[in-house]
Write an enzyme that holds these catalytic residues in place. Structure first.
Site, PDB file in Angstrom:
ATOM      1  N   SER A  98       0.729  -1.318   0.053  1.00 49.24           N
ATOM      2  CA  SER A  98       0.042  -0.108   0.095  1.00 49.24           C
ATOM      3  C   SER A  98       0.795   1.403  -0.011  1.00 49.24           C
ATOM      4  CB  SER A  98      -0.858  -0.170   1.034  1.00 49.24           C
ATOM      5  OG  SER A  98      -1.728   1.060   1.127  1.00 49.24           O
ATOM      6  N   ASP A 239      -3.614   6.186  -2.926  1.00 51.24           N
ATOM      7  CA  ASP A 239      -2.461   5.773  -2.249  1.00 51.24           C
ATOM      8  C   ASP A 239      -1.998   4.579  -3.231  1.00 51.24           C
ATOM      9  OD1 ASP A 239      -4.496   3.765  -1.587  1.00 51.24           O
ATOM     10  OD2 ASP A 239      -4.040   3.404   0.166  1.00 51.24           O
ATOM     11  N   ASP A 241      -1.954   1.229  -3.739  1.00 51.36           N
ATOM     12  CA  ASP A 241      -2.667   0.274  -4.325  1.00 51.36           C
ATOM     13  C   ASP A 241      -4.270   0.618  -4.513  1.00 51.36           C
ATOM     14  OD1 ASP A 241      -3.308   0.257  -1.532  1.00 51.36           O
ATOM     15  OD2 ASP A 241      -3.674  -1.645  -1.528  1.00 51.36           O
ATOM     16  N   ASP A 243      -6.731   1.483  -2.678  1.00 47.85           N
ATOM     17  CA  ASP A 243      -7.979   1.200  -2.015  1.00 47.85           C
ATOM     18  C   ASP A 243      -8.556   2.346  -1.188  1.00 47.85           C
ATOM     19  OD1 ASP A 243      -6.133   1.115  -0.289  1.00 47.85           O
ATOM     20  OD2 ASP A 243      -6.447  -0.991   0.414  1.00 47.85           O
TER      21      ASP A 243
END
Length: 448
Positions: A98, A239, A241, A243
């Site tokens: 992440s 961010d 990734d 999500d």
């Protein structure tokens, strides 16, 4: 029992190669296959340098256990949440750290139907199998491997949540932070009647413009500058990734995730009155107010994606929101998404004919908040007990950490799962000065 450094409360995360490497990734594949009795698993990875190597090792571990592996390649975590039910698989694994620094990597896990797997719901078993070498025997027939691109299906699935015909031709700054969001931004761009000004759109494992984590104030400036320079209507940043997504108004102001929860609850309840909305206990008054006003039912849950998703399934909630910019949707396998909030906010701005600053100004004035403030201290547990005694005359709630409520202000104090850190959130009813005074008072107590 011995512990593996990289196994955390919700996922696996650690430095490569000291805490996470190909050898461990292979064993994780072997153990996860046994955990979920898998026949078919979908995997994907973020842009980090170590991701492909870890992905190959993980796939081998799964295939040696007789599992057929579908690799959707470079993607966002929410694409794994989408692909797990879409491809009818027994689980999904996303290789990502992440918003952690480049030397880190990790994995996020879901079972069938994208039900999350955290430490207390399976990762502890995976860890035990690895430490005791108790995998199933190697499969007589090795599993198959195929690569599939599901971007088109993923983007078309988002149509459940928004109507492009109702979106105005805004000018929008989209900052992908050199993470994976750029791929989704490019795919959705032709379907939206907006002008996108793309910032750091190319995935780049070197993260030349800093780690994609817009929660860090120093990482927001590039979005703010682009909004002001281009006189944009809105700024959005993701961010690594994607999500989570973060919003900036037309003046370049960063909007706290707390108020975005209120806006998303409003946008969903306008179309679906009477539905349940799940929220975390850190900041609550604005959410409770909005949900009541728009005919919904608010349900409180402990913070953290595993708890929110579990609570949403339990009460059949349509939406769940955390002030940390995680937003969960029932029609998205109860999973968090960084793309759906972006589309819902665009549509809300269009339908209400208001700028983002106008949509949130009433909320900010009615319930000013401190935002989350972290303090590193030696004994967080003892500190929590000390503070509880000092504020024992307030209404106490321990859903998550310590929440104390008075008629005109409240606070939540909770410990980090992974570090010796205490996180403070304070809000008041329309009294900015009081909120600031109480924040200062609590920080002095916490840090003394």
């Amino acid at each position: 029992m011995e512990r593996l450094e990289s196994f955390k409360a919700y996922d696996i995360r650690g430095k490569v190669p000291s805490e996470l490497n190909s050898e461990l990734a292979y064993k994780i594949g072997r153990a996860f296959a046994k955990l979920v009795s898998a026949k078919k698993i979908v995997i994907g990875h973020d842009v980090r340098k170590s991701s492909e190597e870890l992905s190959d090792a993980l796939a081998n571990g799964l295939m040696d256990s007789g599992v057929d592996v579908i690799d959707i390649g470079l993607c966002g975590t929410e694409m794994i949440y989408f692909a797990t039910p879409f491809l009818d698989t027994d689980g999904g694994i996303m290789i990502t750290a992440s918003h952690n620094p480049p030397e880190y990597n990790g994995m996020k896990f879901v079972k069938r139907d994208s039900v999350p797997v955290g430490y207390s719901s399976g990762l502890n078993e995976v860890e035990k199998m690895i430490l005791t070498n108790s995998f199933d025997p190697l499969a007589e027939k090795k599993g198959s491997f195929k690569k599939i691109d599901v971007m088109k299906e993923f983007i078309s699935n988002l149509r459940k949540f928004y109507d492009p015909a109702k979106i105005k031709p805004f000018k929008i700054v989209a900052n992908s932070g050199n993470g994976c969001a750029g791929l989704a931004v490019n795919a959705i761009e032709p379907l939206l009647p907006v002008k996108l000004i793309k910032v750091f759109n190319e995935p780049d494992s070197n993260f030349p413009n800093g780690v994609p984590n817009p929660l860090l104030p120093e990482n927001r400036q590039s979005t703010i500058d682009a909004v002001l320079k281009n006189k944009a209507d809105l700024g959005v940043a993701w961010d690594g990734d994607y999500d989570r997504c973060f919003f900036f108004d037309e003046k370049g102001n960063f909007i706290e995730g707390y108020y975005i929860v209120g806006l998303l609850a409003k946008s969903i309840l306008l179309k679906n009155p009477g539905e349940r909305i799940v929220h975390d206990p850190r900041l609550v008054w604005n959410t409770l107010d909005v949900v009541k006003r728009y005919g919904g039912v608010a349900v409180q849950s402990k913070s953290g994606h595993a708890f929110i998703k579990e609570k949403m399934r339990e009460v059949n909630a349509i939406y769940g929101g955390e002030m940390s910019a995680h937003h969960y949707f029932r029609d998205n396998a109860y999973s968090d998404s960084g793309m759906i909030p972006f589309l819902l906010i665009l549509q809300l701005m269009s339908e209400e004919n208001k700028k983002l600053s106008e949509l949130v100004e009433e909320m900010i004035a009615a319930y000013p908040c401190s935002g989350e403030i972290n303090s590193t201290i030696e004994n967080p547990k003892a500190k929590l007990e000390e503070i509880e005694k000092i504020y024992s005359d307030g209404k106490i709630d321990k859903t998550d950490g310590l929440s104390v409520e008075y008629p005109d202000w409240r606070f939540n104090l909770r410990m980090s799962n992974t570090e010796p850190i205490i996180r403070l959130n304070v809000e008041s009813r329309g009294n900015y000065k009081l909120m600031e005074e109480k924040t200062k008072e609590l920080l002095e107590l916490i840090r003394s």
